[in-house]
Design a protein around this motif. Structure first.
Motif, short mmCIF file in Angstrom:
data_model
loop_
_atom_site.label_atom_id
_atom_site.label_comp_id
_atom_site.label_asym_id
_atom_site.label_seq_id
_atom_site.Cartn_x
_atom_site.Cartn_y
_atom_site.Cartn_z
N ASN A 91 0.92 -1.20 -0.07
CA ASN A 91 0.03 0.02 -0.03
C ASN A 91 0.82 1.22 0.09
O ASN A 91 2.01 1.17 -0.15
CB ASN A 91 -0.89 -0.05 1.22
CG ASN A 91 -0.44 -0.03 2.56
OD1 ASN A 91 0.82 0.23 2.58
ND2 ASN A 91 -0.97 -0.52 3.44
N GLY A 92 0.41 2.35 0.34
CA GLY A 92 1.01 3.75 0.08
C GLY A 92 1.92 3.80 1.32
O GLY A 92 2.89 4.50 1.45
N ASP A 93 1.75 2.97 2.42
CA ASP A 93 2.80 3.09 3.45
C ASP A 93 3.97 2.03 3.29
O ASP A 93 4.66 1.82 4.20
CB ASP A 93 2.09 2.98 5.03
CG ASP A 93 1.10 4.02 5.10
OD1 ASP A 93 1.24 5.10 4.77
OD2 ASP A 93 0.19 3.59 5.72
N PHE A 94 4.05 1.50 2.17
CA PHE A 94 5.08 0.44 2.06
C PHE A 94 4.68 -1.02 2.85
O PHE A 94 5.73 -1.59 3.35
CB PHE A 94 6.50 0.77 2.12
CG PHE A 94 6.73 1.78 1.05
CD1 PHE A 94 7.04 1.16 -0.49
CD2 PHE A 94 6.81 3.12 1.31
CE1 PHE A 94 7.18 2.17 -1.27
CE2 PHE A 94 6.91 3.97 0.15
CZ PHE A 94 7.26 3.72 -1.31
N GLN A 95 3.52 -1.42 3.33
CA GLN A 95 3.17 -2.16 4.02
C GLN A 95 2.56 -3.29 3.19
O GLN A 95 1.69 -2.82 2.05
CB GLN A 95 2.36 -1.97 5.19
CG GLN A 95 2.83 -1.11 6.18
CD GLN A 95 4.05 -1.40 6.82
OE1 GLN A 95 4.03 -2.61 7.41
NE2 GLN A 95 5.14 -0.64 7.27
N ILE A 96 2.50 -4.62 3.43
CA ILE A 96 1.87 -5.50 2.67
C ILE A 96 0.15 -5.34 2.76
O ILE A 96 -0.42 -5.06 3.86
CB ILE A 96 2.08 -7.08 3.04
CG1 ILE A 96 3.47 -7.14 2.78
CG2 ILE A 96 1.14 -7.94 2.39
CD1 ILE A 96 3.91 -8.72 3.24
N ASN A 97 -0.63 -5.16 1.53
CA ASN A 97 -1.86 -5.02 1.70
C ASN A 97 -2.49 -6.27 2.42
O ASN A 97 -2.28 -7.41 2.19
CB ASN A 97 -2.38 -4.92 0.18
CG ASN A 97 -2.47 -3.57 -0.45
OD1 ASN A 97 -2.68 -2.45 0.34
ND2 ASN A 97 -2.07 -3.25 -1.53
N GLN A 98 -3.48 -5.67 3.27
CA GLN A 98 -4.40 -6.90 4.00
C GLN A 98 -5.74 -6.53 3.93
O GLN A 98 -6.02 -5.29 3.85
CB GLN A 98 -3.90 -6.95 5.47
CG GLN A 98 -2.39 -7.56 5.44
CD GLN A 98 -1.95 -7.98 6.85
OE1 GLN A 98 -2.63 -8.58 7.26
NE2 GLN A 98 -1.01 -7.21 7.42
#
Length: 97
Positions: free
Chosen positions: A40-47
């Protein structure tokens, strides 16, 4: 999935809808495809739960942005095949028994 430190905005999961060979057809045919961003935009894996539009035909490797996928079926609704609904959950390797 790559480790969090190696995630990049360009990481995607590509889905293909394939009509498998049968008694009446001797070859597999790609009916549609779609792409889903891994981060996502925060460079976290989409969940969570997501809707992925599938486009008619084989994968178009010249498409290099999600806005171009959307533009395909906005320009011509016949390009759109259907929506694929997915749920993405991050699970740790220790959760596998």
């Amino acid at each position: 999935m790559p480790p969090d430190i190696e995630l990049m905005p360009s990481n995607v999961i590509v889905f293909e809808l394939i009509y498998l060979s049968s008694k009446t057809s001797s070859e597999d045919i790609t009916m549609g495809w779609g792409a889903f961003p891994m981060v996502n935009g925060d460079f976290q894996i989409n969940q969570g739960k997501f809707k992925v539009p599938l486009i008619n035909g084989p994968i178009d490797y010249t498409t290099d942005a999600f806005k171009n996928i959307e533009a395909k079926f906005k320009r011509n609704v016949d390009e759109w095949l259907c929506n694929l609904y997915i749920e993405v959950k991050k699970i740790d390797l220790v959760d596998f028994h």
